[in-house]
Design a protein around this motif. Sequence first.
Motif, PDB file in Angstrom:
ATOM      1  N   ASN A   1       0.823  -1.212   0.000  1.00  0.00           N
ATOM      2  CA  ASN A   1       0.000   0.000   0.000  1.00  0.00           C
ATOM      3  C   ASN A   1       0.857   1.262   0.000  1.00  0.00           C
ATOM      4  OD1 ASN A   1      -2.704  -0.778  -0.189  1.00  0.00           O
ATOM      5  ND2 ASN A   1      -2.804  -1.323   1.958  1.00  0.00           N
ATOM      6  N   PHE A   2       1.883   1.306   0.813  1.00  0.00           N
ATOM      7  CA  PHE A   2       2.677   2.525   0.914  1.00  0.00           C
ATOM      8  C   PHE A   2       3.730   2.639  -0.188  1.00  0.00           C
ATOM      9  CE2 PHE A   2       1.335   2.043   5.466  1.00  0.00           C
ATOM     10  CZ  PHE A   2       0.414   3.064   5.426  1.00  0.00           C
ATOM     11  N   GLY A   3       4.279   1.537  -0.614  1.00  0.00           N
ATOM     12  CA  GLY A   3       5.299   1.599  -1.659  1.00  0.00           C
ATOM     13  C   GLY A   3       4.716   1.908  -3.032  1.00  0.00           C
ATOM     14  N   PHE A   4       3.715   1.157  -3.437  1.00  0.00           N
ATOM     15  CA  PHE A   4       3.165   1.328  -4.781  1.00  0.00           C
ATOM     16  C   PHE A   4       2.322   2.593  -4.904  1.00  0.00           C
ATOM     17  CE2 PHE A   4       3.738  -3.423  -4.610  1.00  0.00           C
ATOM     18  CZ  PHE A   4       4.935  -3.388  -5.315  1.00  0.00           C
ATOM     19  N   LEU A   5       1.765   3.058  -3.794  1.00  0.00           N
ATOM     20  CA  LEU A   5       1.046   4.332  -3.804  1.00  0.00           C
ATOM     21  C   LEU A   5       1.950   5.451  -4.303  1.00  0.00           C
ATOM     22  CD1 LEU A   5      -1.336   6.183  -3.033  1.00  0.00           C
ATOM     23  CD2 LEU A   5      -0.387   6.252  -0.725  1.00  0.00           C
ATOM     24  N   TYR A   6       3.219   5.401  -3.916  1.00  0.00           N
ATOM     25  CA  TYR A   6       4.162   6.458  -4.268  1.00  0.00           C
ATOM     26  C   TYR A   6       5.035   6.110  -5.473  1.00  0.00           C
ATOM     27  CZ  TYR A   6       2.628   8.441   0.107  1.00  0.00           C
ATOM     28  OH  TYR A   6       1.856   8.964   1.116  1.00  0.00           O
ATOM     29  N   GLY A   7       4.599   5.141  -6.270  1.00  0.00           N
ATOM     30  CA  GLY A   7       5.272   4.875  -7.539  1.00  0.00           C
ATOM     31  C   GLY A   7       6.465   3.950  -7.476  1.00  0.00           C
ATOM     32  N   MET A   8       6.631   3.237  -6.393  1.00  0.00           N
ATOM     33  CA  MET A   8       7.765   2.334  -6.265  1.00  0.00           C
ATOM     34  C   MET A   8       7.639   1.177  -7.255  1.00  0.00           C
ATOM     35  SD  MET A   8       8.980   0.491  -2.755  1.00  0.00           S
ATOM     36  CE  MET A   8       9.296   2.072  -1.971  1.00  0.00           C
ATOM     37  N   GLY A   9       8.743   0.775  -7.838  1.00  0.00           N
ATOM     38  CA  GLY A   9       8.779  -0.403  -8.696  1.00  0.00           C
ATOM     39  C   GLY A   9       8.941  -1.656  -7.858  1.00  0.00           C
ATOM     40  N   TRP A  10       8.704  -2.808  -8.451  1.00  0.00           N
ATOM     41  CA  TRP A  10       8.734  -4.053  -7.680  1.00  0.00           C
ATOM     42  C   TRP A  10      10.129  -4.400  -7.173  1.00  0.00           C
ATOM     43  CZ3 TRP A  10      11.660  -8.160  -9.238  1.00  0.00           C
ATOM     44  CH2 TRP A  10      12.014  -8.243 -10.576  1.00  0.00           C
ATOM     45  N   ARG A  11      11.182  -4.015  -7.884  1.00  0.00           N
ATOM     46  CA  ARG A  11      12.537  -4.323  -7.426  1.00  0.00           C
ATOM     47  C   ARG A  11      12.873  -3.570  -6.131  1.00  0.00           C
ATOM     48  NH1 ARG A  11      12.961  -4.442 -13.050  1.00  0.00           N
ATOM     49  NH2 ARG A  11      13.898  -6.355 -13.850  1.00  0.00           N
ATOM     50  N   LYS A  12      12.603  -2.297  -6.116  1.00  0.00           N
ATOM     51  CA  LYS A  12      12.852  -1.509  -4.905  1.00  0.00           C
ATOM     52  C   LYS A  12      11.911  -1.942  -3.783  1.00  0.00           C
ATOM     53  CE  LYS A  12      13.523   3.149  -3.180  1.00  0.00           C
ATOM     54  NZ  LYS A  12      13.489   4.578  -3.488  1.00  0.00           N
ATOM     55  N   PHE A  13      10.713  -2.351  -4.163  1.00  0.00           N
ATOM     56  CA  PHE A  13       9.729  -2.819  -3.193  1.00  0.00           C
ATOM     57  C   PHE A  13      10.269  -3.978  -2.363  1.00  0.00           C
ATOM     58  CE2 PHE A  13       6.394  -6.035  -2.428  1.00  0.00           C
ATOM     59  CZ  PHE A  13       5.654  -5.366  -1.480  1.00  0.00           C
ATOM     60  N   ILE A  14      11.005  -4.893  -2.988  1.00  0.00           N
ATOM     61  CA  ILE A  14      11.563  -6.042  -2.273  1.00  0.00           C
ATOM     62  C   ILE A  14      12.451  -5.565  -1.125  1.00  0.00           C
ATOM     63  CG2 ILE A  14      13.147  -8.004  -2.477  1.00  0.00           C
ATOM     64  CD1 ILE A  14      12.048  -8.391  -5.344  1.00  0.00           C
ATOM     65  N   ILE A  15      13.289  -4.580  -1.388  1.00  0.00           N
ATOM     66  CA  ILE A  15      14.184  -4.040  -0.361  1.00  0.00           C
ATOM     67  C   ILE A  15      13.389  -3.270   0.688  1.00  0.00           C
ATOM     68  CG2 ILE A  15      16.123  -2.461   0.034  1.00  0.00           C
ATOM     69  CD1 ILE A  15      16.942  -3.139  -2.929  1.00  0.00           C
ATOM     70  N   TYR A  16      12.476  -2.425   0.224  1.00  0.00           N
ATOM     71  CA  TYR A  16      11.632  -1.611   1.107  1.00  0.00           C
ATOM     72  C   TYR A  16      10.862  -2.494   2.091  1.00  0.00           C
ATOM     73  CZ  TYR A  16       7.598   1.432   2.223  1.00  0.00           C
ATOM     74  OH  TYR A  16       6.605   2.144   2.856  1.00  0.00           O
ATOM     75  N   ALA A  17      10.259  -3.571   1.596  1.00  0.00           N
ATOM     76  CA  ALA A  17       9.469  -4.462   2.448  1.00  0.00           C
ATOM     77  C   ALA A  17      10.346  -5.162   3.476  1.00  0.00           C
ATOM     78  CB  ALA A  17       8.734  -5.493   1.590  1.00  0.00           C
ATOM     79  N   LEU A  18      11.527  -5.576   3.060  1.00  0.00           N
ATOM     80  CA  LEU A  18      12.413  -6.288   3.973  1.00  0.00           C
ATOM     81  C   LEU A  18      12.962  -5.366   5.056  1.00  0.00           C
ATOM     82  CD1 LEU A  18      13.719  -8.998   4.605  1.00  0.00           C
ATOM     83  CD2 LEU A  18      15.602  -8.359   3.083  1.00  0.00           C
ATOM     84  N   VAL A  19      13.438  -4.199   4.648  1.00  0.00           N
ATOM     85  CA  VAL A  19      14.040  -3.267   5.605  1.00  0.00           C
ATOM     86  C   VAL A  19      12.989  -2.614   6.497  1.00  0.00           C
ATOM     87  CG1 VAL A  19      15.335  -1.108   5.813  1.00  0.00           C
ATOM     88  CG2 VAL A  19      16.051  -2.836   4.160  1.00  0.00           C
ATOM     89  N   GLY A  20      11.918  -2.131   5.914  1.00  0.00           N
ATOM     90  CA  GLY A  20      10.922  -1.374   6.671  1.00  0.00           C
ATOM     91  C   GLY A  20       9.880  -2.194   7.394  1.00  0.00           C
TER      92      GLY A  20
END
Length: 173
Positions: free
Chosen positions: A72-91
């Motif tokens: 919800n928070f990553g893709f809302l702001y235009g994140m791509g799926w590759r960065k999403f993997i890192i974002y989800a793991l770290v955050g």
Amino acid sequence: QHFRPPPGRIYIICDYGNVEMVTAAEIAHERVLQALFERPDGDAHKYLASKIAGVPESEVTKSQRQQAKPGNFGFLYGMGWRKFIIYALVGYKVAFSPEKAQIVRAAFFDGYPRFKPWHQECLEEGRYQKMSRTLSGRLRYLDPDDTYSEWFNTPVQGTSADGLKRAMRHVFN
């Protein structure tokens, strides 16, 4: 150590639940999300989790809901799926494979169909005008060659911040 109010005053703790998702729904005219928040039990994370897992919202587990949050928070702001993997793991301490990350992304845009066109509108208008704005009219000038997520972030987070600042003015007294 605890914070203590001055004599004769009290602290009031306020939380605008889901403020960014609510603001985004209004700005993008995302009717699915607006209708979700009109329900007393409306929960954007549970809704997306149900789309990802293919189960009714009532059957979504706590773990599945946690997996939906970064979507919800990553893709809302235009994140791509590759960065999403890192974002989800770290955050969020949630691990996604590339395949699963793409499934989450597809579920987000299928579940909230107005966000993809809204992203396109923000990019086109912003790059033409070289600025983004909040609903209250505050402007943020951006370099079209050096920005991407700011085109979506500014209207949502900026508008949410504007509303919070207005509310703080009333709470002080």
